[in-house]
Scaffold this active site. Structure first.
Site, short mmCIF file in Angstrom:
data_model
loop_
_atom_site.label_atom_id
_atom_site.label_comp_id
_atom_site.label_asym_id
_atom_site.label_seq_id
_atom_site.Cartn_x
_atom_site.Cartn_y
_atom_site.Cartn_z
N ARG A 1 18.08 -14.61 16.73
CA ARG A 1 18.81 -14.06 17.89
C ARG A 1 18.04 -14.35 19.18
O ARG A 1 18.40 -15.22 19.96
CB ARG A 1 19.03 -12.55 17.67
CG ARG A 1 20.07 -11.94 18.61
CD ARG A 1 19.55 -11.61 19.99
NE ARG A 1 18.47 -10.65 19.97
CZ ARG A 1 17.73 -10.36 21.05
NH1 ARG A 1 17.97 -10.95 22.21
NH2 ARG A 1 16.74 -9.49 20.97
N ASP A 2 16.94 -13.67 19.40
CA ASP A 2 16.20 -13.81 20.66
C ASP A 2 15.62 -15.22 20.79
O ASP A 2 15.55 -15.78 21.89
CB ASP A 2 15.08 -12.75 20.69
CG ASP A 2 14.38 -12.66 22.01
OD1 ASP A 2 14.82 -13.29 22.98
OD2 ASP A 2 13.37 -11.93 22.08
N HIS B 1 7.59 -5.33 21.56
CA HIS B 1 8.22 -6.65 21.64
C HIS B 1 7.45 -7.43 22.71
O HIS B 1 7.79 -7.39 23.89
CB HIS B 1 9.69 -6.47 22.02
CG HIS B 1 10.49 -7.72 22.05
ND1 HIS B 1 11.53 -7.97 21.16
CD2 HIS B 1 10.46 -8.81 22.86
CE1 HIS B 1 12.07 -9.15 21.43
NE2 HIS B 1 11.45 -9.67 22.46
N HIS C 1 5.53 -10.71 24.50
CA HIS C 1 5.67 -12.15 24.72
C HIS C 1 4.29 -12.74 25.01
O HIS C 1 3.43 -12.09 25.60
CB HIS C 1 6.61 -12.42 25.89
CG HIS C 1 8.06 -12.25 25.52
ND1 HIS C 1 9.08 -12.61 26.36
CD2 HIS C 1 8.65 -11.78 24.41
CE1 HIS C 1 10.26 -12.35 25.78
NE2 HIS C 1 10.02 -11.85 24.59
N CYS D 1 10.26 -18.72 27.40
CA CYS D 1 10.30 -17.53 28.25
C CYS D 1 11.37 -17.74 29.30
O CYS D 1 11.24 -18.59 30.16
CB CYS D 1 8.96 -17.27 28.92
SG CYS D 1 9.01 -15.75 29.91
N ASN E 1 8.39 -15.38 23.03
CA ASN E 1 8.15 -14.44 21.95
C ASN E 1 6.86 -14.75 21.20
O ASN E 1 6.58 -15.91 20.88
CB ASN E 1 9.30 -14.52 20.93
CG ASN E 1 10.61 -14.02 21.51
OD1 ASN E 1 10.69 -12.89 21.98
ND2 ASN E 1 11.64 -14.85 21.48
MG MG Z 1 11.82 -11.66 23.32
#
Ligand code: MG
Length: 336
Positions: free
Chosen positions: A30-31, A226, A228, A259, A268
């Site tokens: 997803r992300d 979460h 990065h 990003c 991520n």
């Molecule tokens: Mg993310």
């Protein structure tokens, strides 16, 4: 120099006081994919999810039911979820799916999803840019979504963006993040994922934010981090989170996703990098690192760019050349 096989696992040296076990929340499909330029065909997305589950990841966030115009890379969400249902049966219903609003919720419920996520912002500017709403309006939008979802028996996670810094507003006060997080939890979300959307968090900042939530009555068992890796700080932040008792971390296989708010290939935190560190710390995670690296190498070959994950690069040098034939990736979609 002698050719040596790379060491495929670190030596284990536990640190007292850390959680015995961590839940890795895999966001690559997803992300990760929503922030890659190319469109990965639906069967390849399904294979990706399947391989991640087979590698032992306990939670694999499958896709997002936002309007396809917002995220063209995930425009096939319905087909993907239907295919996963055919392939995985009931288990597919527990793969988390993002829903932005009541329309997305209806689509998710129609597909049988029972693990959902909403996504809010800790800052006014990002709420307006990402959701086209102010902060108060975002809670008004999510309230009926979370209420209807929990009434339908779904579990709901809330994501909170820009918890450690905002590209337009700069520093974000701890109290502002806590207030936004409490409002999302009060709607009925069972956990809150604190997003460092631009990757600026440093370890002390993580410690301070988790403590601020604790002071407000939200323990680390209800928080996820979460982080990065834009500034190379993500693993240090994870360690700070572990020391504060956090045991859920969001990562992306191979570091997929870049990003979106900085000109960086690194977004991520890579799941492999987290798995390496947890293994060395003796913290249980349940993931087969070799299977995971092979999966990320396969996807990197398809996307035609090397994985930003240091562990993938160390264990699978030259992987972007694609020793294992990857899925075909189109270039039609615009970047997310
Ligand atoms: Mg993310």
């Amino acid at each position: 120099m002698n050719e040596r096989a790379p060491q495929s696992l670190p030596a284990v040296h536990p640190e007292p006081g850390l959680p015995a076990r961590v839940r890795i929340w895999e966001v690559g499909p997803r992300d990760g994919l929503q922030n890659e330029a190319g469109f990965v065909p639906t069967p390849a997305k399904a294979a990706f999810v399947r391989r991640l589950l087979d590698a032992g990841l306990p939670v694999v966030e499958a896709t997002s039911l936002v309007h396809p115009r917002w995220v063209p890379q995930l425009a096939d969400a319905e087909d993907l979820l239907a295919g996963l249902r055919d392939d995985l049966g009931e288990r597919a219903r527990d793969l988390p799916v993002l829903v932005p609003n009541e329309r997305g919720l209806e689509r998710a419920l129609a597909l049988g999803a029972r693990h959902l996520a909403v996504f809010g912002s800790a800052t006014e500017t990002f709420a307006r840019r990402n959701l086209n709403r102010g902060l108060d309006e975002q809670y008004a939008m999510f309230a009926p979504v979370v209420a209807r979802a929990t009434d339908a028996g779904c579990r709901v996670r809330a994501y909170l963006s820009m918890c450690f810094g905002d590209p337009w507003e700069g520093a974000v006060p701890l109290a502002q993040v806590v207030e936004a997080g409490l409002r999302l939890l009060d709607l009925g979300a069972e956990e809150l994922s604190l997003g460092d959307t631009i990757g600026v968090a440093t370890p002390g900042h993580v410690t301070a934010l988790v403590a601020a939530f604790g002071d407000a009555g939200v323990g680390p068992d209800r928080l996820a981090l979460h982080l990065h890796d834009t500034y190379g700080q993500a693993l240090a932040g994870v360690l700070a989170g572990l020391r504060a008792g956090v045991s859920t971390f969001d990562t992306s296989a191979g570091g997929l996703g870049g990003c979106p708010y900085a000109r960086s290939a690194t977004g991520n935190l890579a799941t492999e990098d987290l798995v390496w560190m947890l293994t060395g710390l003796g913290v249980e995670h349940g993931v087969d690192l070799d299977a995971l690296v092979a999966t990320s190498a396969w996807m990197a070959g398809a996307l035609g760019r090397p994985s930003p994950s240091a562990v993938v690069r160390a264990l699978a040098p030259g992987h972007e050349a694609g020793q294992e034939a990857g899925p075909e990736v189109g270039s039609g979609a615009d970047g997310g």
